[in-house]
Design a protein around this motif. Sequence first.
Motif, PDB file in Angstrom:
ATOM      1  N   THR A 273      39.362  16.030  14.034  1.00  0.00           N
ATOM      2  CA  THR A 273      38.490  16.332  15.182  1.00  0.00           C
ATOM      3  C   THR A 273      38.912  15.538  16.410  1.00  0.00           C
ATOM      4  O   THR A 273      38.798  16.010  17.545  1.00  0.00           O
ATOM      5  N   ALA A 277      39.699  16.608  20.354  1.00  0.00           N
ATOM      6  CA  ALA A 277      39.041  15.959  21.488  1.00  0.00           C
ATOM      7  C   ALA A 277      40.053  15.290  22.410  1.00  0.00           C
ATOM      8  O   ALA A 277      39.926  15.363  23.641  1.00  0.00           O
ATOM      9  N   VAL A 280      41.985  17.985  24.380  1.00  0.00           N
ATOM     10  CA  VAL A 280      41.110  18.474  25.454  1.00  0.00           C
ATOM     11  C   VAL A 280      40.992  17.404  26.538  1.00  0.00           C
ATOM     12  O   VAL A 280      41.053  17.692  27.740  1.00  0.00           O
ATOM     13  N   TYR A 306      31.828  21.374  27.578  1.00  0.00           N
ATOM     14  CA  TYR A 306      30.865  20.990  26.542  1.00  0.00           C
ATOM     15  C   TYR A 306      30.508  22.191  25.641  1.00  0.00           C
ATOM     16  O   TYR A 306      30.427  22.053  24.416  1.00  0.00           O
ATOM     17  N   MET A 309      33.380  22.817  23.288  1.00  0.00           N
ATOM     18  CA  MET A 309      33.486  21.766  22.276  1.00  0.00           C
ATOM     19  C   MET A 309      32.427  21.966  21.185  1.00  0.00           C
ATOM     20  O   MET A 309      32.700  21.748  19.996  1.00  0.00           O
ATOM     21  N   MET A 355      31.900  15.796  21.027  1.00  0.00           N
ATOM     22  CA  MET A 355      31.603  16.579  22.220  1.00  0.00           C
ATOM     23  C   MET A 355      31.734  15.747  23.497  1.00  0.00           C
ATOM     24  O   MET A 355      32.207  16.228  24.531  1.00  0.00           O
TER      25      MET A 355
END
Length: 432
Positions: A273, A277, A280, A306, A309, A355
Amino acid sequence: MVQRFREKLNNLRKDPFWRNVGSLFSGTAIGQALPILIFPLLTRIYPKVIFDVYFIYSSIILVTKIISNLQYHYALLLPKKDTHARALLAFNTAISLGVSALLMLIIIGIHPAVSKLIDNPNLANWLYYIPLSTFLLGLFETFMFYLNRLKKYRYITYGRVSKGIVLVVTQSLFGFLGFTADGLLYGLLLAQGISVVLLIFYAFRSDPACFVFARSDIGGLARRYKDMPLYDTLISFLNNLSSQLPVFMLTRFFGAGASGDFGMSNKIVNTPTGMVANSVGQVFYRETSDIMHSGRDLKAFVKRMYRNMFRIGIVPFSILLIAAPWLFDWILSDDYMSTGFMTQVLVPFFFISFMNNPATSLLTMLNKQKAGTLYQLALLGGRLLALGAGVLWFDHVLITVGLFSLVSIGFNIFLYFYLLRIAANPNTNYHI
């Protein structure tokens, strides 16, 4: 519903922002997924006690990595002049070397006392390698951000893939050859070193003049971006320290096995994950700079990020929340079912942190480092109180970790609303 999902996917593919994210993520997924995929083999080669030490070592270098270049690598994306970026590249490299040398002197001085305190010969011996890991991690961040400036996302991907491949091959090979005490460490160091060499090569290939700079520029640039070492380093240091706080406290009060469970959970969940993140986040940082230059709607861009995500993370995190203990037992071994139960407790925090991760760079871009420092200090204090309450009042490892997770969720919710608020009124006079 399927048709709507396809339309959403096609829209993401057409969006330049998410195309660049995909470019970073596709190869990164290979590099980051390989060490996770090999864990079922490694957990059967190396004893669990060595993994416990490995995750404690990893937690330490995650903290020292923050000071490896004093966060000046973030400045590499900001100057308009390429000559200034090249001067910052050299400055970052010099800082990493100096910080690592200072760390080595400190470790040599405190090693005898620390060795008696931790009462773990493996970890005591590994402490000497912390400066080397810190130096390599600092160089990796520096040259990765320089390639990001050049928009050479493919080369960043190659560097990450090489790190994952070398890590998998060397840690497995050292284990099969009988180096079950230090094989994990040797493999990690080789992977860090080779990936850095590749990034340096790619930087030179993309910009043959990358090592040509004016020394006279460095002083002015260091002062111009002085908020980064003053505030960003402190913010990141406090963030990593508070994130790794359970490792140190669980080791002290519940033993290395408990901290090993936390470390394994963090690794298994946050590696895949986290690569999403971080991919991004890198593109988000670059795109935010462009939006600030052009005067476009930053808040709308942040809200869209957001939403996407959330869509990316909701399914995998839900599966972990329901089935983590049985997944860990099946994939790793029955020694790691306790890691699965700890993962269930941490999943809600992992999800909201996932997020928030890309948008936290707004604190730097919008000159909110002071607020970020206060936030991290409050978060560190809240987590410390939560862990202390769990230890003193309940004396139960899962309740202790649960309190840590609950406090972290509350702070992340506050951070979410704060980031949206500052995105609505960006300060265009800072660094841009």
